[in-house]
Design a protein around this motif. Structure first.
Motif, PDB file in Angstrom:
ATOM      1  N   HIS A 110       1.049  -1.170  -0.109  1.00  0.00           N
ATOM      2  CA  HIS A 110      -0.334  -0.262   0.040  1.00  0.00           C
ATOM      3  C   HIS A 110       0.944   1.519   0.187  1.00  0.00           C
ATOM      4  O   HIS A 110       1.966   1.053   0.707  1.00  0.00           O
ATOM      5  CB  HIS A 110      -0.887  -0.233   1.366  1.00  0.00           C
ATOM      6  CG  HIS A 110      -1.914   0.702   1.551  1.00  0.00           C
ATOM      7  ND1 HIS A 110      -1.342   2.105   1.796  1.00  0.00           N
ATOM      8  CD2 HIS A 110      -3.189   1.316   1.390  1.00  0.00           C
ATOM      9  CE1 HIS A 110      -2.655   3.049   1.522  1.00  0.00           C
ATOM     10  NE2 HIS A 110      -3.726   2.331   1.701  1.00  0.00           N
ATOM     11  N   HIS A 111       0.917   2.192  -0.941  1.00  0.00           N
ATOM     12  CA  HIS A 111       1.639   3.253  -1.329  1.00  0.00           C
ATOM     13  C   HIS A 111       1.886   4.035   0.197  1.00  0.00           C
ATOM     14  O   HIS A 111       2.908   4.131   0.338  1.00  0.00           O
ATOM     15  CB  HIS A 111       0.840   3.850  -1.786  1.00  0.00           C
ATOM     16  CG  HIS A 111       1.913   5.527  -2.881  1.00  0.00           C
ATOM     17  ND1 HIS A 111       2.710   5.034  -3.564  1.00  0.00           N
ATOM     18  CD2 HIS A 111       1.603   6.837  -2.109  1.00  0.00           C
ATOM     19  CE1 HIS A 111       3.549   6.851  -3.635  1.00  0.00           C
ATOM     20  NE2 HIS A 111       2.388   7.414  -2.525  1.00  0.00           N
ATOM     21  N   LEU A 112       0.808   4.695   1.110  1.00  0.00           N
ATOM     22  CA  LEU A 112       0.800   4.913   2.658  1.00  0.00           C
ATOM     23  C   LEU A 112       1.818   4.212   2.860  1.00  0.00           C
ATOM     24  O   LEU A 112       2.374   5.500   3.947  1.00  0.00           O
ATOM     25  CB  LEU A 112      -0.790   5.468   2.796  1.00  0.00           C
ATOM     26  CG  LEU A 112      -1.414   6.677   1.602  1.00  0.00           C
ATOM     27  CD1 LEU A 112      -3.046   7.361   2.611  1.00  0.00           C
ATOM     28  CD2 LEU A 112      -0.765   7.746   1.700  1.00  0.00           C
ATOM     29  N   GLY A 114       4.536   2.373   2.265  1.00  0.00           N
ATOM     30  CA  GLY A 114       5.397   3.018   1.856  1.00  0.00           C
ATOM     31  C   GLY A 114       6.148   4.261   2.397  1.00  0.00           C
ATOM     32  O   GLY A 114       7.029   4.370   3.476  1.00  0.00           O
ATOM     33  N   HIS A 115       5.071   5.376   1.970  1.00  0.00           N
ATOM     34  CA  HIS A 115       5.810   6.366   3.312  1.00  0.00           C
ATOM     35  C   HIS A 115       5.961   6.391   4.090  1.00  0.00           C
ATOM     36  O   HIS A 115       6.890   6.927   4.748  1.00  0.00           O
ATOM     37  CB  HIS A 115       4.444   7.513   3.364  1.00  0.00           C
ATOM     38  CG  HIS A 115       4.030   8.375   1.296  1.00  0.00           C
ATOM     39  ND1 HIS A 115       5.559   8.526   0.990  1.00  0.00           N
ATOM     40  CD2 HIS A 115       3.174   8.251   0.364  1.00  0.00           C
ATOM     41  CE1 HIS A 115       5.116   9.416  -0.135  1.00  0.00           C
ATOM     42  NE2 HIS A 115       3.908   9.366  -0.450  1.00  0.00           N
ATOM     43  N   ILE A 116       4.940   5.248   5.032  1.00  0.00           N
ATOM     44  CA  ILE A 116       5.161   5.392   6.758  1.00  0.00           C
ATOM     45  C   ILE A 116       6.697   4.837   7.109  1.00  0.00           C
ATOM     46  O   ILE A 116       7.310   5.299   7.749  1.00  0.00           O
ATOM     47  CB  ILE A 116       4.419   4.925   7.489  1.00  0.00           C
ATOM     48  CG1 ILE A 116       3.414   5.686   7.684  1.00  0.00           C
ATOM     49  CG2 ILE A 116       4.916   4.607   8.712  1.00  0.00           C
ATOM     50  CD1 ILE A 116       1.801   5.019   7.710  1.00  0.00           C
ATOM     51  N   VAL A 135       1.176  13.173   5.493  1.00  0.00           N
ATOM     52  CA  VAL A 135       0.725  14.162   4.532  1.00  0.00           C
ATOM     53  C   VAL A 135       1.136  14.055   2.883  1.00  0.00           C
ATOM     54  O   VAL A 135       2.084  14.888   2.742  1.00  0.00           O
ATOM     55  CB  VAL A 135       1.155  15.535   5.036  1.00  0.00           C
ATOM     56  CG1 VAL A 135       0.339  15.960   5.917  1.00  0.00           C
ATOM     57  CG2 VAL A 135       2.522  15.156   5.882  1.00  0.00           C
ATOM     58  N   SER A 136       0.114  13.907   2.069  1.00  0.00           N
ATOM     59  CA  SER A 136       1.113  13.551   0.515  1.00  0.00           C
ATOM     60  C   SER A 136      -0.090  15.007  -0.343  1.00  0.00           C
ATOM     61  O   SER A 136      -1.089  15.028   0.115  1.00  0.00           O
ATOM     62  CB  SER A 136       0.978  12.169   0.335  1.00  0.00           C
ATOM     63  OG  SER A 136      -0.181  11.480   0.492  1.00  0.00           O
ATOM     64  N   GLY A 137       0.141  14.144  -1.467  1.00  0.00           N
ATOM     65  CA  GLY A 137      -0.894  15.123  -2.002  1.00  0.00           C
ATOM     66  C   GLY A 137      -2.400  14.388  -2.394  1.00  0.00           C
ATOM     67  O   GLY A 137      -3.462  15.135  -2.327  1.00  0.00           O
ATOM     68  N   GLY A 301       9.608  12.334  -0.672  1.00  0.00           N
ATOM     69  CA  GLY A 301       8.120  12.293  -2.545  1.00  0.00           C
ATOM     70  C   GLY A 301       8.290  10.525  -2.629  1.00  0.00           C
ATOM     71  O   GLY A 301       8.607  10.402  -1.960  1.00  0.00           O
ATOM     72  N   ASP A 302       7.725  10.602  -3.867  1.00  0.00           N
ATOM     73  CA  ASP A 302       7.164   9.330  -3.609  1.00  0.00           C
ATOM     74  C   ASP A 302       8.959   8.524  -4.958  1.00  0.00           C
ATOM     75  O   ASP A 302       9.932   9.165  -5.209  1.00  0.00           O
ATOM     76  CB  ASP A 302       6.004   9.324  -5.179  1.00  0.00           C
ATOM     77  CG  ASP A 302       5.040   9.821  -4.530  1.00  0.00           C
ATOM     78  OD1 ASP A 302       4.762   9.652  -3.348  1.00  0.00           O
ATOM     79  OD2 ASP A 302       4.195   9.366  -5.342  1.00  0.00           O
ATOM     80  N   ASN A 303       8.949   7.366  -3.420  1.00  0.00           N
ATOM     81  CA  ASN A 303      10.159   6.504  -3.751  1.00  0.00           C
ATOM     82  C   ASN A 303      10.368   5.518  -4.057  1.00  0.00           C
ATOM     83  O   ASN A 303       8.971   4.672  -3.318  1.00  0.00           O
ATOM     84  CB  ASN A 303      11.504   7.256  -3.368  1.00  0.00           C
ATOM     85  CG  ASN A 303      11.001   6.471  -1.863  1.00  0.00           C
ATOM     86  OD1 ASN A 303      11.610   5.554  -1.313  1.00  0.00           O
ATOM     87  ND2 ASN A 303      10.779   8.126  -0.960  1.00  0.00           N
TER      88      ASN A 303
HETATM   89 ZN    ZN Z   1       3.416   9.492  -2.277  1.00  0.00          ZN
END
Ligand code: ZN
Ligand code: KG4
Length: 337
Positions: A110-112, A114-116, A135-137, A301-303
């Motif tokens: 799950h993308h979020l 991933g952010h964590i 907090v993302s787009g 940012g996204d990576n």
């Molecule tokens: Zn993102």
């Protein structure tokens, strides 16, 4: 365990090789900003087409940079939700091909989440439980990270996400795309007390956010100035707006930490690159003797490195996809595949 991870949920094509969820062996991010700039925002179909053009080369480069061949890779991970559906499908399908051809497990991320997990790379000592502000787009969430794969959303936005609000306000002020980061730079040179802006809150739900009223307040001030034949001062408005958004985010985040008993607080997502937000979280935590976890700028940012980090823990919990894995434009962070 070496995981080759793929991220293509929006306008970045990214591939990484991450070891044991914590160590980046390589990480390539190919941004499409230049392609979307002329439209003032991401055009979904163009994004999908750009992903398909570069994903093979980026993967080869990520493998080369890591010093690994596919024979050294233990699993393939991919972002499967949420995001632009066409963009996600490119990554998911490519990942499936790699997994089948090399007889490797496929880990859906799950993308979020991933952010964590960007925080696990920046802070190899960090372990759940902790409280995270994502907090993302597309999202603004306060999440209890109880375990690596057990999460609970305690607050979220009722309308615009924080990054979306930054982008929309930047656009009405004529700030060049990508708006959020450019507005942040201009705000550094402005006076945050120059314009009075509200700090909206959601009465019924103390950890939820609402940013659309704030955005409207800025638009109204711009219109009022125009009616008087004047222009607003863009640097001052950027500073005033940034301060209002950060106040709203931090008020709820600190309140949630106090009430739910967390003293480890993490930031995640594109807006975690915001200078004032980073400063405020460090300051608030220092005051209370709490721990602040703020990912390196390159991981906000996204990576794909963050996807590889989370994938390690998903795999350890037995979350492996079958070959009918689909992509989803929306999916809650606390649901499983
Ligand atoms: Zn993102
Ligand atoms: O996480 P991300 O890269 O993509 C999504 O998953 O949405 O977040 C992108 C968002 C954009 O809205 C962008 O304007 C915002 O993060 N952003 C910022 C800053 N850098 C990126 N917003 C405020 N200040 C920044 N420095």
């Amino acid at each position: 365990m070496k995981i080759l991870s793929i991220e293509s949920s929006c306008d970045e094509t990214a591939v990484a090789v991450v070891d044991d969820g914590r160590y980046i062996l390589s990480s390539i991010v190919a941004s499409q900003i230049e392609k979307h700039k002329i439209y003032g925002g991401v055009v979904p179909e163009i994004a999908s087409r750009c992903h398909i053009e570069v994903i093979s080369d980026i993967t080869k480069k990520a493998l080369d940079d890591s010093g690994c061949g596919l024979k050294d890779i233990d699993a393939i991970a991919v972002t499967y939700a949420p995001g632009l559906i066409g963009s996600l499908l490119v990554g998911v399908n490519f990942a499936k091909g790699l997994a089948i051809a090399n007889n490797l497990p496929l880990i859906p991320v799950h993308h979020l989440r991933g952010h964590i997990a960007a925080n696990y790379i920046s802070y190899p000592e960090l372990m759940p439980p902790f409280l995270c502000l994502i907090v993302s787009g597309g999202h603004s969430h306060i999440v209890e990270v109880k375990e690596y794969t057990k999460l609970k959303v305690v607050g979220q936005t009722r309308d615009d996400a924080a990054g979306e609000a930054f982008d929309k306000v930047a656009r009405v002020m004529g700030i060049m795309y990508p708006g959020g980061a450019n507005l942040d730079k201009l705000a550094d040179q402005g006076d945050e007390k120059a314009y009075m802006l509200p700090r909206p809150f959601v009465k019924e739900s103390e950890y939820d956010f609402s940013f659309s009223g704030l955005k409207t307040a800025v638009i109204n001030q711009i219109h009022k100035a125009k009616q008087k034949g004047k222009n607003i001062n863009v640097k001052d408005m950027s500073a005033s707006f940034r301060a209002a958004v950060v106040d709203c985010l931090m008020n709820n985040f600190i309140k949630a930490a106090k009430n739910l008993g967390y003293n480890k607080l993490a930031l995640a997502g594109g807006v975690a690159a915001n200078k004032l937000l980073r400063l405020r979280l460090s300051g608030e935590c220092k005051k209370r003797n709490w721990h602040a976890y703020i990912p390196n700028m390159s991981l906000c940012g996204d990576n794909a490195a963050m996807i590889g980090a989370q994938a390690y823990y998903e795999y350890k919990c037995g979350n492996v996809a079958t070959m009918d894995l689909n992509a989803y434009a929306t999916l809650s962070i606390d649901s499983l595949t």
